[in-house]
Design an enzyme around this catalytic site. Structure first.
Site, mmCIF file in Angstrom:
data_model
loop_
_atom_site.group_PDB
_atom_site.id
_atom_site.type_symbol
_atom_site.label_atom_id
_atom_site.label_comp_id
_atom_site.label_asym_id
_atom_site.label_seq_id
_atom_site.Cartn_x
_atom_site.Cartn_y
_atom_site.Cartn_z
ATOM 1 N N GLY A 49 0.772 -1.195 0.046
ATOM 2 C CA GLY A 49 0.071 0.164 0.020
ATOM 3 C C GLY A 49 0.968 0.987 -0.129
ATOM 4 O O GLY A 49 1.747 1.352 0.797
ATOM 5 N N ALA A 50 0.542 2.463 -0.842
ATOM 6 C CA ALA A 50 1.149 3.357 -1.004
ATOM 7 C C ALA A 50 0.668 4.742 -0.927
ATOM 8 O O ALA A 50 0.805 5.473 -1.693
ATOM 9 C CB ALA A 50 1.973 3.189 -2.620
ATOM 10 N N GLY A 51 -0.101 4.764 0.080
ATOM 11 C CA GLY A 51 -0.678 6.038 0.678
ATOM 12 C C GLY A 51 0.478 6.904 1.192
ATOM 13 O O GLY A 51 1.745 6.641 0.995
ATOM 14 N N ALA A 52 0.144 8.142 1.686
ATOM 15 C CA ALA A 52 1.087 8.958 2.227
ATOM 16 C C ALA A 52 2.101 8.235 3.332
ATOM 17 O O ALA A 52 3.122 8.515 3.236
ATOM 18 C CB ALA A 52 0.289 10.199 2.807
ATOM 19 N N LYS A 286 -9.567 8.484 16.700
ATOM 20 C CA LYS A 286 -9.178 10.026 16.531
ATOM 21 C C LYS A 286 -9.563 10.260 15.322
ATOM 22 O O LYS A 286 -9.848 11.359 15.010
ATOM 23 C CB LYS A 286 -7.357 10.043 16.660
ATOM 24 C CG LYS A 286 -6.819 9.215 15.771
ATOM 25 C CD LYS A 286 -5.382 9.414 15.795
ATOM 26 C CE LYS A 286 -4.619 8.725 14.641
ATOM 27 N NZ LYS A 286 -3.327 9.142 14.448
ATOM 28 N N ARG A 348 -5.752 14.559 7.049
ATOM 29 C CA ARG A 348 -6.775 14.418 5.878
ATOM 30 C C ARG A 348 -8.221 14.462 6.372
ATOM 31 O O ARG A 348 -9.220 14.860 6.132
ATOM 32 C CB ARG A 348 -6.636 13.014 5.155
ATOM 33 C CG ARG A 348 -6.963 11.730 5.614
ATOM 34 C CD ARG A 348 -6.580 10.762 4.634
ATOM 35 N NE ARG A 348 -5.171 10.491 4.730
ATOM 36 C CZ ARG A 348 -4.658 9.452 4.165
ATOM 37 N NH1 ARG A 348 -5.238 8.581 3.599
ATOM 38 N NH2 ARG A 348 -3.473 9.081 4.155
ATOM 39 N N ASN A 349 -8.502 13.647 7.613
ATOM 40 C CA ASN A 349 -9.856 13.773 8.254
ATOM 41 C C ASN A 349 -10.404 15.006 8.651
ATOM 42 O O ASN A 349 -11.561 15.466 8.608
ATOM 43 C CB ASN A 349 -9.912 12.666 9.507
ATOM 44 C CG ASN A 349 -9.664 11.274 8.717
ATOM 45 O OD1 ASN A 349 -10.640 10.658 8.430
ATOM 46 N ND2 ASN A 349 -8.389 10.602 9.136
#
Length: 464
Positions: A49-52, A286, A348-349
């Site tokens: 997986g290559a998210g931030a 969170k 991001r949330n």
């Protein structure tokens, strides 16, 4: 074997200088010894997986250890074929030309021309292609070092010693279910480090929570002592820009202590902790409350008073929920509180909550947002609400002196569910929830939680 691999040409291509004098090789040799690696046998680390955060985590390891190519191999898997749209390609070109080090690196690698062509609309770039050059699609403004990218999952993981789960929690079960097929012939279990934040709710045969490490354990059969969780307080892009940051690795002592030492860098201090459950659940919670924090910030024009009132109420709900799940959970203090704070402050949330409240995005756009990736808090709101609204988990409301579902004592969670999932309320309802004159002092909820009267072992699949 189908799939492609491409990689770096050594540590000189990273964004910053790699220090060889900070004991990196000694730490690498120590971990190799613990894993029983003989000379010439590569320690194989792969990110899935290559998210931030997944991309930054792999890049940190590449910067620290990639120079020791005879001893370690660091790679990252992501799905092939995700196109980069024209507007993103134009922005990426601006980023490249604003950074002399990045510009020189691409010219040296004969990779600059394709970004010119993409800027002009004459070529389509792909996410796996730009990741090889050091650009994460979810974090275009922060170039990282070039990475060795694999687009075939079996090729990536079948003989990996350490697997880093950088997938969203919503994809973890499916992908690790596929990985388990490639591990049937394995003799020894790998070590898995999960970065995922989020949960699932299972309602049969009894209501219970399922965390990403449990998903991995169930999907692969890898023993839970070999599965660890790494959490903040930190923001991925800021870590890669060498801002001083802390993290915690949680799990069994056998691996968490040596891995904490291995992951530690001068600007990235990693502590270790045994309380896997609380940290993983808090990692999901969170994100839930960060969406609300973003809404509050936008709706009150960044009012410090409103944000602090929200912070007091949401943290009391988080404490209440963790005391349902664990008899003696780690206190929401120190790094655990700081991780909550930074997520409510930036991420991001929180961004998603702000944009919703400002009307710049809509719920109809879904929870996967261009340039941001998956907004984990949305699915977590649904899962926590579904779980905590079960009548079989009812608790005594001390004020009403009657039994209610736990979610009835969590008004912010209830309101976020009505806004994000049921879509019954507009975003400004979060302000009304805070301003409800009947709302109790948050300390009352904390004292209730700490009385241990509400502990429900079944929520984590434990027997009474």
């Amino acid at each position: 074997m189908v799939g492609s691999v491409d990689g770096t040409r050594g540590s000189s291509h990273s964004n910053g200088p790699v220090s060889c004098s900070n004991g990196a090789e000694e730490r690498l040799d120590e971990l190799r010894r613990l894993l029983g690696k003989s000379e010439g046998d590569l320690l194989k680390i792969v990110g899935v997986g290559a998210g931030a955060w997944g991309s930054v985590f792999a890049a940190l390891l590449q910067d620290a250890y990639g120079q020791f190519r005879e001893k370690v191999q660091i790679r990252i898997w992501r799905r092939p074929g995700r196109p980069v749209d024209r507007s993103t390609a134009e922005h990426l070109f601006e980023v490249i030309n604003s950074r002399e080090d990045v510009l020189r690196r691409l010219i040296r690698r004969c990779a600059y021309l394709k970004y010119v062509e993409a800027r002009l609309g004459d070529r389509t770039l792909y996410a796996d292609e730009i990741l090889r050059d050091g650009f994460c699609l979810n974090m275009i403004d922060t170039p990282i070092c070039p990475l060795k990218v694999v687009t075939n999952l079996q090729e990536a993981v079948w003989d990996a010693d350490i697997v880093v789960n950088g997938l969203p929690s919503t994809e973890t079960r499916e992908v690790f279910g596929e990985i388990s097929r490639y591990w049937k012939e394995r003799i020894g279990a790998p070590i898995i480090i999960s970065l995922a934040k989020g949960i699932e709710a299972a309602l049969d045969p009894v209501p219970r929570i399922i965390t990403p490490t449990q998903m991995i354990n169930h999907a692969t059969g890898v023993p839970i002592e070999n599965i660890l969780y790494v959490g903040g307080p930190n923001i991925a892009s800021e870590i890669y820009n060498k801002e001083y940051a802390n993290a915690r690795i949680c799990g069994a002592e056998k691996w968490r202590k040596p891995l904490a030492k291995f992951l530690r860098q001068p600007h990235f201090i990693v502590w270790d902790n045994s309380d896997l459950v609380t940290h993983e659940v808090m990692g999901g919670l969170k994100n839930v409350y960060a969406i609300g924090a973003g809404m509050i910030a936008a709706l009150t024009n960044e009012s410090a008073t409103s944000k602090s009132v929200y912070f007091a109420h949401c943290t009391s709900e988080m404490i209440f929920i963790t005391h349902l799940l664990a008899e003696d959970p780690e206190k929401l203090a120190g790094p655990l509180l700081a991780d909550t704070y930074v997520t409510l402050l930036k991420g991001r949330n929180a961004w998603y909550g702000q944009m919703l409240a400002k009307g710049e995005i809509s719920l109809d756009m879904g929870d996967s947002i261009k340039g941001k990736g998956t907004i984990q808090g949305v699915s977590a709101v649904h899962a926590f609400y579904e779980l905590l609204s079960q009548p079989s988990l009812s608790v005594l409301d001390p004020e009403e002196q009657k039994h209610v579902a736990p979610v009835e004592l969590c008004p912010i969670m209830k309101t976020l569910h009505k806004i994000l999932i049921k879509r019954e309320l507009r975003t400004n309802a979060i302000l009304q929830a805070l301003r409800d004159e009947t709302m109790n002092d948050p300390r009352d909820r904390i004292e209730l939680a700490q009385s241990h009267a509400f502990y429900r072992p079944s929520l984590l699949g434990h027997d009474h």
